[in-house]
Design a protein around this motif. Structure first.
Motif, mmCIF file in Angstrom:
data_model
loop_
_atom_site.group_PDB
_atom_site.id
_atom_site.type_symbol
_atom_site.label_atom_id
_atom_site.label_comp_id
_atom_site.label_asym_id
_atom_site.label_seq_id
_atom_site.Cartn_x
_atom_site.Cartn_y
_atom_site.Cartn_z
ATOM 1 N N ARG A 140 36.109 46.983 42.981
ATOM 2 C CA ARG A 140 36.563 46.028 42.003
ATOM 3 C C ARG A 140 37.527 46.725 41.062
ATOM 4 N NH1 ARG A 140 33.363 41.600 41.186
ATOM 5 N NH2 ARG A 140 31.498 41.487 42.407
ATOM 6 N N ARG A 194 43.342 47.578 23.724
ATOM 7 C CA ARG A 194 42.180 46.936 24.337
ATOM 8 C C ARG A 194 42.525 45.613 24.978
ATOM 9 N NH1 ARG A 194 37.947 49.139 19.828
ATOM 10 N NH2 ARG A 194 37.911 51.238 20.702
ATOM 11 N N LEU A 235 41.599 44.710 28.797
ATOM 12 C CA LEU A 235 40.968 43.454 29.216
ATOM 13 C C LEU A 235 41.789 42.783 30.300
ATOM 14 C CD1 LEU A 235 38.660 41.483 28.790
ATOM 15 C CD2 LEU A 235 40.022 40.341 27.062
ATOM 16 N N ILE A 252 40.973 44.102 33.550
ATOM 17 C CA ILE A 252 39.632 43.828 34.061
ATOM 18 C C ILE A 252 39.500 42.413 34.588
ATOM 19 C CG2 ILE A 252 37.241 43.574 33.306
ATOM 20 C CD1 ILE A 252 37.552 45.959 31.618
ATOM 21 N N ILE A 287 42.097 34.625 26.667
ATOM 22 C CA ILE A 287 40.792 34.415 26.058
ATOM 23 C C ILE A 287 39.989 33.364 26.801
ATOM 24 C CG2 ILE A 287 39.627 33.607 23.998
ATOM 25 C CD1 ILE A 287 41.601 34.990 22.342
ATOM 26 N N ARG A 314 28.232 35.523 35.503
ATOM 27 C CA ARG A 314 26.807 35.386 35.230
ATOM 28 C C ARG A 314 26.144 34.464 36.242
ATOM 29 N NH1 ARG A 314 25.164 36.317 29.549
ATOM 30 N NH2 ARG A 314 23.911 34.433 29.731
ATOM 31 N N ILE A 329 25.666 36.427 39.381
ATOM 32 C CA ILE A 329 24.542 37.355 39.260
ATOM 33 C C ILE A 329 23.209 36.621 39.359
ATOM 34 C CG2 ILE A 329 23.345 38.862 37.621
ATOM 35 C CD1 ILE A 329 26.063 39.880 36.753
ATOM 36 N N ILE A 357 40.887 35.053 17.721
ATOM 37 C CA ILE A 357 39.783 36.003 17.719
ATOM 38 C C ILE A 357 38.519 35.335 17.225
ATOM 39 C CG2 ILE A 357 38.894 38.067 16.608
ATOM 40 C CD1 ILE A 357 40.840 38.633 18.782
ATOM 41 N N LEU A 391 37.128 33.234 19.871
ATOM 42 C CA LEU A 391 36.530 34.048 20.916
ATOM 43 C C LEU A 391 35.185 34.596 20.472
ATOM 44 C CD1 LEU A 391 36.703 35.502 23.620
ATOM 45 C CD2 LEU A 391 38.006 37.278 22.535
ATOM 46 N N LYS A 436 32.423 32.051 20.642
ATOM 47 C CA LYS A 436 31.966 31.727 21.990
ATOM 48 C C LYS A 436 31.239 32.903 22.625
ATOM 49 C CE LYS A 436 35.002 28.017 23.085
ATOM 50 N NZ LYS A 436 36.412 27.825 23.365
ATOM 51 N N LEU A 437 31.753 34.101 22.349
ATOM 52 C CA LEU A 437 31.119 35.270 22.943
ATOM 53 C C LEU A 437 29.757 35.547 22.331
ATOM 54 C CD1 LEU A 437 33.852 37.983 23.458
ATOM 55 C CD2 LEU A 437 32.577 36.762 25.171
ATOM 56 N N GLN A 443 27.242 33.940 22.128
ATOM 57 C CA GLN A 443 26.100 33.592 22.967
ATOM 58 C C GLN A 443 25.797 34.685 23.983
ATOM 59 O OE1 GLN A 443 27.004 30.318 25.571
ATOM 60 N NE2 GLN A 443 29.112 30.203 24.846
ATOM 61 N N PHE A 444 26.817 35.455 24.315
ATOM 62 C CA PHE A 444 26.581 36.512 25.281
ATOM 63 C C PHE A 444 26.333 37.844 24.610
ATOM 64 C CE2 PHE A 444 27.569 33.583 28.365
ATOM 65 C CZ PHE A 444 28.826 33.054 28.230
ATOM 66 N N LEU A 477 37.212 42.873 21.584
ATOM 67 C CA LEU A 477 37.850 43.178 22.861
ATOM 68 C C LEU A 477 37.087 44.266 23.593
ATOM 69 C CD1 LEU A 477 41.587 43.039 21.821
ATOM 70 C CD2 LEU A 477 40.437 41.526 23.415
ATOM 71 N N GLN A 478 36.684 45.277 22.836
ATOM 72 C CA GLN A 478 35.986 46.373 23.481
ATOM 73 C C GLN A 478 34.638 45.917 24.027
ATOM 74 O OE1 GLN A 478 34.463 49.537 21.018
ATOM 75 N NE2 GLN A 478 35.043 51.023 22.564
ATOM 76 N N THR A 483 33.822 42.988 24.884
ATOM 77 C CA THR A 483 34.061 42.118 26.040
ATOM 78 C C THR A 483 34.331 42.937 27.285
ATOM 79 O OG1 THR A 483 35.034 40.512 24.541
ATOM 80 C CG2 THR A 483 35.416 40.188 26.877
ATOM 81 N N CYS A 484 35.197 43.934 27.163
ATOM 82 C CA CYS A 484 35.509 44.762 28.322
ATOM 83 C C CYS A 484 34.250 45.440 28.835
ATOM 84 C CB CYS A 484 36.550 45.818 27.967
ATOM 85 S SG CYS A 484 38.170 45.144 27.654
ATOM 86 N N TYR A 535 31.214 44.508 28.458
ATOM 87 C CA TYR A 535 30.302 43.523 29.012
ATOM 88 C C TYR A 535 30.710 43.162 30.435
ATOM 89 C CZ TYR A 535 27.457 39.339 29.374
ATOM 90 O OH TYR A 535 26.555 38.399 29.772
ATOM 91 N N ILE A 536 32.009 42.902 30.629
ATOM 92 C CA ILE A 536 32.466 42.532 31.968
ATOM 93 C C ILE A 536 32.240 43.675 32.937
ATOM 94 C CG2 ILE A 536 34.458 41.898 33.368
ATOM 95 C CD1 ILE A 536 35.531 40.312 31.129
ATOM 96 N N ARG A 537 32.461 44.891 32.464
ATOM 97 C CA ARG A 537 32.230 46.022 33.363
ATOM 98 C C ARG A 537 30.763 46.121 33.749
ATOM 99 N NH1 ARG A 537 35.993 50.855 31.234
ATOM 100 N NH2 ARG A 537 35.851 49.644 29.336
ATOM 101 N N LEU A 548 28.750 43.595 33.968
ATOM 102 C CA LEU A 548 28.508 42.527 34.937
ATOM 103 C C LEU A 548 28.968 42.967 36.325
ATOM 104 C CD1 LEU A 548 29.550 39.326 32.942
ATOM 105 C CD2 LEU A 548 27.264 40.162 33.401
ATOM 106 N N HIS A 549 30.126 43.591 36.392
ATOM 107 C CA HIS A 549 30.627 44.080 37.682
ATOM 108 C C HIS A 549 29.636 45.054 38.298
ATOM 109 C CE1 HIS A 549 35.171 43.217 36.877
ATOM 110 N NE2 HIS A 549 34.492 42.143 37.187
#
Lengths: 190, 94
Positions: free
Chosen positions: A111, A141, A145, A148, A161, A172, A175, B23, B26, B29-30, B32-33, B52-53, B55-56, B58-60, B62-63
């Motif tokens: 990935r 950053r 993003l 990613i 965004i 999610r 997963i 921002i 974002l 909304k974020l 909740q996660f 941003l950090q 989020t990055c 978090y996504i990593r 998840l991956h």
């Protein structure tokens, strides 16, 4: 948002469950294309198949409505000659070839992990205002993003965004489904 | 309270920077996660970069989780075989 919040939450839960179902359906369909393939002898190749088909299924569950999903599918099709965009039925054969090629290639499918995030260099001079350091950090950053999220490089910041949020929600769901499958498989008496 | 909210940040190169309003949207909304993100009123830029950090990261994560799950699945589903009991279960789920 007093009285709306409950119905809003219910709707979100319904959307989530719908997404998981869509994903599962498409994923199983893709997996079944390989049910008797001898090319999947090794665990590594099976893993590649599972992961790749899961990603494609997840992206296709979006029905082409988001850019990250289109970008993900496009990269899955990258090796195939036919450039048709993925769709539920017709593109399966071409997708099949493309997936097979990817799985049996020597290179391990990875990935997009994004580069290691380099923190802003500690500045030796004290004259740089904090706000401009912060600005640089945001820019850095944001770039990270964009790497990613699939297809992020070509997005403007506004779409980035909403696409990011959608991508996270989808991941999610993916997963959740995979976890349930692991649970099921582990608890089956063969 | 939020009187210092600027529509577009002073250097209006909107294409290369995320505006404060975005921002804030974002973050909400974020939230909740990522419950760790708190509303940092001290500086909108600092919180933007933190969001941003997070989020990055978090996504990593998840991956990584998908990767791990795929690993386990590839061992559990020893054959993705039409006749195996796993396949029957899967079919019954649809």
């Amino acid at each position: 948002m007093m009285t709306c919040s409950t119905s809003h939450r219910l709707k979100m839960r319904a959307d989530k469950s719908l997404l998981r179902q869509k994903f599962l359906k498409k994923w199983v369909k893709l997996l079944q294309l390989y049910t008797s393939s001898e090319k999947l002898a090794t665990v590594i190749e099976r893993k590649k198949l599972i992961e790749l088909s899961a990603d494609v299924a997840l992206a296709s569950a979006r029905g082409g409505t988001t850019r990250w999903s289109r970008a993900l599918i496009a990269s899955a099709f990258k090796d195939s000659h036919d450039k048709t965009p993925c769709c539920a039925n017709g593109g399966e054969r071409t997708l099949h070839e493309s997936i097979t090629r990817k799985i049996t290639s020597k290179k391990v499918l990875q990935r997009i992990r994004g580069g290691a995030s380099k923190e802003a260099q500690a500045s030796s001079s004290n004259r740089i205002p904090a706000s401009s350091i912060a600005k640089r950090l945001v820019k850095k950053r944001t770039k990270l993003l964009k790497k990613i999220v699939p297809g992020g490089e070509s997005m403007d910041n506004v779409s980035l965004i909403s696409e990011t949020l959608d991508y996270i929600i989808s991941l999610r769901a993916q997963i959740d489904v995979m976890r349930s499958l692991v649970y099921l498989s582990g608890h089956l008496d063969a | 309270m939020s009187s210092r909210r600027a529509r577009q940040s002073s250097s209006s190169s909107g294409s290369s920077r995320i505006s404060d309003d975005q921002i804030i949207e974002l973050v909400s909304k974020l939230r909740q996660f990522l419950p760790e993100i708190r509303d940092n009123r001290r500086s909108n830029k600092a919180s933007a970069s933190k969001v941003l950090q997070e989020t990055c990261n978090y996504i990593r994560n998840l991956h990584r989780e998908v990767d791990d799950l795929s690993e386990r699945l590839s061992q559990l589903l020893s054959t993705i075989d039409a006749d195996s009991p796993e396949a029957a279960i899967i079919r019954s789920l649809i």
